[in-house]
Scaffold this active site. Structure first.
Site, PDB file in Angstrom:
ATOM      1  N   TYR A 196     -22.919 -23.103  -9.224  1.00 43.25           N
ATOM      2  CA  TYR A 196     -22.232 -22.437  -8.109  1.00 43.25           C
ATOM      3  C   TYR A 196     -21.813 -21.008  -8.466  1.00 43.25           C
ATOM      4  O   TYR A 196     -21.782 -20.142  -7.595  1.00 43.25           O
ATOM      5  CB  TYR A 196     -21.051 -23.289  -7.628  1.00 43.25           C
ATOM      6  CG  TYR A 196     -21.536 -24.519  -6.906  1.00 43.25           C
ATOM      7  CD1 TYR A 196     -21.573 -25.763  -7.537  1.00 43.25           C
ATOM      8  CD2 TYR A 196     -22.036 -24.438  -5.612  1.00 43.25           C
ATOM      9  CE1 TYR A 196     -22.081 -26.883  -6.890  1.00 43.25           C
ATOM     10  CE2 TYR A 196     -22.546 -25.551  -4.957  1.00 43.25           C
ATOM     11  CZ  TYR A 196     -22.562 -26.768  -5.607  1.00 43.25           C
ATOM     12  OH  TYR A 196     -23.092 -27.871  -4.969  1.00 43.25           O
TER      13      TYR A 196
ATOM     14  N   ARG B  60     -24.763 -18.925  -7.666  1.00 40.83           N
ATOM     15  CA  ARG B  60     -24.955 -18.731  -6.217  1.00 40.83           C
ATOM     16  C   ARG B  60     -23.877 -17.801  -5.655  1.00 40.83           C
ATOM     17  O   ARG B  60     -24.158 -17.009  -4.746  1.00 40.83           O
ATOM     18  CB  ARG B  60     -24.970 -20.082  -5.519  1.00 40.83           C
ATOM     19  CG  ARG B  60     -26.195 -20.926  -5.981  1.00 40.83           C
ATOM     20  CD  ARG B  60     -26.277 -22.248  -5.309  1.00 40.83           C
ATOM     21  NE  ARG B  60     -26.414 -22.090  -3.876  1.00 40.83           N
ATOM     22  CZ  ARG B  60     -26.135 -23.066  -3.021  1.00 40.83           C
ATOM     23  NH1 ARG B  60     -25.716 -24.228  -3.484  1.00 40.83           N
ATOM     24  NH2 ARG B  60     -26.275 -22.885  -1.732  1.00 40.83           N
TER      25      ARG B  60
ATOM     26  N   GLN C  66     -23.697 -25.248   8.104  1.00 45.41           N
ATOM     27  CA  GLN C  66     -23.850 -26.054   6.897  1.00 45.41           C
ATOM     28  C   GLN C  66     -23.888 -25.131   5.674  1.00 45.41           C
ATOM     29  O   GLN C  66     -23.836 -25.591   4.549  1.00 45.41           O
ATOM     30  CB  GLN C  66     -25.151 -26.862   6.962  1.00 45.41           C
ATOM     31  CG  GLN C  66     -25.206 -27.842   8.114  1.00 45.41           C
ATOM     32  CD  GLN C  66     -26.602 -28.419   8.295  1.00 45.41           C
ATOM     33  OE1 GLN C  66     -26.959 -29.425   7.693  1.00 45.41           O
ATOM     34  NE2 GLN C  66     -27.422 -27.742   9.088  1.00 45.41           N
TER      35      GLN C  66
ATOM     36  N   HIS D 210     -19.714 -27.715   5.242  1.00 42.24           N
ATOM     37  CA  HIS D 210     -20.038 -28.085   3.851  1.00 42.24           C
ATOM     38  C   HIS D 210     -19.282 -27.234   2.837  1.00 42.24           C
ATOM     39  O   HIS D 210     -19.638 -27.217   1.653  1.00 42.24           O
ATOM     40  CB  HIS D 210     -21.549 -27.972   3.595  1.00 42.24           C
ATOM     41  CG  HIS D 210     -22.349 -28.987   4.349  1.00 42.24           C
ATOM     42  ND1 HIS D 210     -23.705 -28.908   4.489  1.00 42.24           N
ATOM     43  CD2 HIS D 210     -21.985 -30.117   5.009  1.00 42.24           C
ATOM     44  CE1 HIS D 210     -24.135 -29.935   5.206  1.00 42.24           C
ATOM     45  NE2 HIS D 210     -23.123 -30.678   5.536  1.00 42.24           N
TER      46      HIS D 210
ATOM     47  N   CYS E  67      -5.738 -23.072 -12.032  1.00 45.97           N
ATOM     48  CA  CYS E  67      -5.537 -22.861 -10.587  1.00 45.97           C
ATOM     49  C   CYS E  67      -4.514 -21.749 -10.397  1.00 45.97           C
ATOM     50  O   CYS E  67      -3.432 -21.798 -10.996  1.00 45.97           O
ATOM     51  CB  CYS E  67      -5.029 -24.155  -9.953  1.00 45.97           C
ATOM     52  SG  CYS E  67      -4.424 -23.946  -8.282  1.00 45.97           S
TER      53      CYS E  67
ATOM     54  N   CYS F  64      -1.152 -23.622  -8.916  1.00 45.46           N
ATOM     55  CA  CYS F  64      -0.317 -24.565  -9.683  1.00 45.46           C
ATOM     56  C   CYS F  64      -0.506 -24.435 -11.192  1.00 45.46           C
ATOM     57  O   CYS F  64       0.210 -25.076 -11.955  1.00 45.46           O
ATOM     58  CB  CYS F  64      -0.596 -26.006  -9.239  1.00 45.46           C
ATOM     59  SG  CYS F  64      -2.155 -26.673  -9.853  1.00 45.46           S
TER      60      CYS F  64
ATOM     61  N   SER G 256     -33.342 -28.318   8.607  1.00 44.43           N
ATOM     62  CA  SER G 256     -34.479 -29.249   8.537  1.00 44.43           C
ATOM     63  C   SER G 256     -34.190 -30.583   9.217  1.00 44.43           C
ATOM     64  O   SER G 256     -35.090 -31.419   9.346  1.00 44.43           O
ATOM     65  CB  SER G 256     -34.846 -29.494   7.076  1.00 44.43           C
ATOM     66  OG  SER G 256     -33.732 -30.031   6.375  1.00 44.43           O
TER      67      SER G 256
ATOM     68  N   ASN H 116     -36.409 -22.613  14.883  1.00 46.42           N
ATOM     69  CA  ASN H 116     -36.766 -22.903  13.493  1.00 46.42           C
ATOM     70  C   ASN H 116     -38.165 -22.380  13.191  1.00 46.42           C
ATOM     71  O   ASN H 116     -38.949 -22.156  14.107  1.00 46.42           O
ATOM     72  CB  ASN H 116     -36.712 -24.418  13.274  1.00 46.42           C
ATOM     73  CG  ASN H 116     -36.300 -24.774  11.848  1.00 46.42           C
ATOM     74  OD1 ASN H 116     -35.654 -23.994  11.175  1.00 46.42           O
ATOM     75  ND2 ASN H 116     -36.673 -25.949  11.410  1.00 46.42           N
TER      76      ASN H 116
HETATM   77  N1  APR Z   1     -36.313 -18.724  10.027  1.00 40.67           N
HETATM   78  C1  APR Z   1     -36.060 -19.918  10.639  1.00 40.67           C
HETATM   79  N2  APR Z   1     -36.105 -21.122   9.997  1.00 40.67           N
HETATM   80  C2  APR Z   1     -36.431 -21.101   8.695  1.00 40.67           C
HETATM   81  C3  APR Z   1     -36.720 -19.897   7.996  1.00 40.67           C
HETATM   82  C4  APR Z   1     -36.642 -18.675   8.725  1.00 40.67           C
HETATM   83  N3  APR Z   1     -36.892 -17.510   8.147  1.00 40.67           N
HETATM   84  N4  APR Z   1     -37.020 -20.207   6.697  1.00 40.67           N
HETATM   85  C5  APR Z   1     -36.928 -21.556   6.605  1.00 40.67           C
HETATM   86  N5  APR Z   1     -36.579 -22.097   7.795  1.00 40.67           N
HETATM   87  C6  APR Z   1     -36.340 -23.511   8.112  1.00 40.67           C
HETATM   88  C7  APR Z   1     -37.211 -24.484   7.352  1.00 40.67           C
HETATM   89  O1  APR Z   1     -38.405 -24.715   8.050  1.00 40.67           O
HETATM   90  C8  APR Z   1     -36.340 -25.725   7.301  1.00 40.67           C
HETATM   91  O2  APR Z   1     -36.547 -26.527   8.455  1.00 40.67           O
HETATM   92  O3  APR Z   1     -35.027 -23.798   7.707  1.00 40.67           O
HETATM   93  C9  APR Z   1     -34.910 -25.168   7.324  1.00 40.67           C
HETATM   94  C10 APR Z   1     -34.163 -25.252   5.999  1.00 40.67           C
HETATM   95  O4  APR Z   1     -33.976 -26.591   5.689  1.00 40.67           O
HETATM   96  P1  APR Z   1     -33.184 -27.056   4.364  1.00 40.67           P
HETATM   97  O5  APR Z   1     -33.669 -26.296   3.216  1.00 40.67           O
HETATM   98  O6  APR Z   1     -33.265 -28.535   4.332  1.00 40.67           O
HETATM   99  O7  APR Z   1     -31.691 -26.571   4.629  1.00 40.67           O
HETATM  100  P2  APR Z   1     -30.548 -27.249   5.520  1.00 40.67           P
HETATM  101  O8  APR Z   1     -31.123 -27.941   6.698  1.00 40.67           O
HETATM  102  O9  APR Z   1     -29.540 -26.203   5.784  1.00 40.67           O
HETATM  103  O10 APR Z   1     -29.950 -28.323   4.500  1.00 40.67           O
HETATM  104  C11 APR Z   1     -28.876 -29.128   4.923  1.00 40.67           C
HETATM  105  O11 APR Z   1     -28.645 -30.085   2.737  1.00 40.67           O
HETATM  106  O12 APR Z   1     -28.915 -29.617   0.539  1.00 40.67           O
HETATM  107  C12 APR Z   1     -27.975 -29.851   1.494  1.00 40.67           C
HETATM  108  O13 APR Z   1     -25.714 -29.195   1.651  1.00 40.67           O
HETATM  109  C13 APR Z   1     -27.004 -28.704   1.687  1.00 40.67           C
HETATM  110  O14 APR Z   1     -26.208 -27.706   3.744  1.00 40.67           O
HETATM  111  C14 APR Z   1     -27.341 -28.200   3.087  1.00 40.67           C
HETATM  112  C15 APR Z   1     -27.934 -29.412   3.756  1.00 40.67           C
END
Ligand code: APR
Length: 234
Positions: free
Chosen positions: A53, A56, A93, A111, A138, A141, A179, A202
């Site tokens: 983290y 990131r 998310q 999240h 922290c 505390c 996704s 998407n």
């Molecule tokens: N424009 C639009 N959509 C996009 C682009 C883009 N440039 N690039 C990728 N995508 C789409 C992909 O096709 C995919 O469907 O974004 C989606 C990303 O999916 P994930 O990587 O699964 O991310 P997310 O859905 O946010 O994950 C949900 O899973 O790992 C955990 O906590 C984490 O919040 C996260 C959660």
């Protein structure tokens, strides 16, 4: 007055330079969820999880909001100024701060957030910019019991009661760049079925595309501004 709830996922921040999770070159192709994204992982090796983290968090300083984040902020601004007779809520998310940096104020991070840590002793969630290590005290505390303020697999997402209330009251639900594989977020489209219209924006169809009335397929930086312009032109 039109009430819109927008759910965003990692795909909206990809064109800013932040990796998604499940795309071919995504974060989960390089890391194992069981090593960095569960309470057990943190118990087993807090230094490894903190490093994940911290990296990131540091990355946030190298990226900026893109046209999709800015377009959503523009729609919220239009509501605030009365130019658009609606209400916009972003449920994200994502743990990055790109929505806020774009100017959005009505943002709920279900999240968690990279720019906060959580103390498991006093329960505080102070803002945090730098690295956090297992022995870091922290600021509230003084005890060395900080963890990332992120919801891990097996934990309950944040703000769920008010998210569900907003979904029940909305007229339009829009999912952008997610996704549709992680619940409860992946179940939101089904939750609003029967009382709200639904739109998926998407790069490709998600795992729950069949739940949506309408799709806009393509990169978020092109599709989201187009959708916002359409809204503002009505
Ligand atoms: N424009 C639009 N959509 C996009 C682009 C883009 N440039 N690039 C990728 N995508 C789409 C992909 O096709 C995919 O469907 O974004 C989606 C990303 O999916 P994930 O990587 O699964 O991310 P997310 O859905 O946010 O994950 C949900 O899973 O790992 C955990 O906590 C984490 O919040 C996260 C959660």
């Amino acid at each position: 007055m039109e009430r819109i709830v927008v759910l965003t996922g990692a795909g909206i921040s990809r064109e800013s330079g932040l990796d998604t999770f499940r795309d071919a070159d995504g974060i989960w192709s390089r890391y194992d969820i069981a090593d960095v994204c569960t309470p057990d992982a943190f118990r087993r090796d807090p230094a490894l999880v903190d490093r994940f983290y911290n990296d990131r968090r540091a990355e946030l300083g190298r990226v900026r909001p893109n046209a999709a984040h800015l377009a959503l902020a523009r729609l919220e601004e239009a509501a605030r100024t009365g130019q658009w007779p609606g209400e916009l809520l972003i449920v994200t998310q994502n743990i990055d701060d790109l929505h806020e940096r774009a100017g959005s104020r009505n943002v709920w991070h279900m999240h968690g957030e990279l720019l906060r840590v959580r103390c498991t002793s006093c329960g505080g969630t102070p803002e945090w910019q730098a690295d956090c290590l297992p022995h870091t005290p922290c600021p509230l505390c003084g005890r060395p019991t900080l963890r990332p303020d992120v919801v891990w697999f097996g934990e309950i997402p944040l703000h769920m009661p008010r998210i569900e209330a907003a979904l029940e009251a909305c007229d339009l639900f829009v999912a952008i760049g997610t996704s549709g594989t992680v619940y409860p977020a992946a179940g939101f489209a089904a939750l609003v079925e029967g009382h709200a219209d639904t739109l998926e924006i998407n790069q490709e169809p998600s795992a729950v595309s069949t739940r949506f009335d309408r799709f806009m397929t393509g990169p978020a930086t092109r599709m989201v501004p187009r959708w916002v312009d359409e809204r503002l032109a009505r």
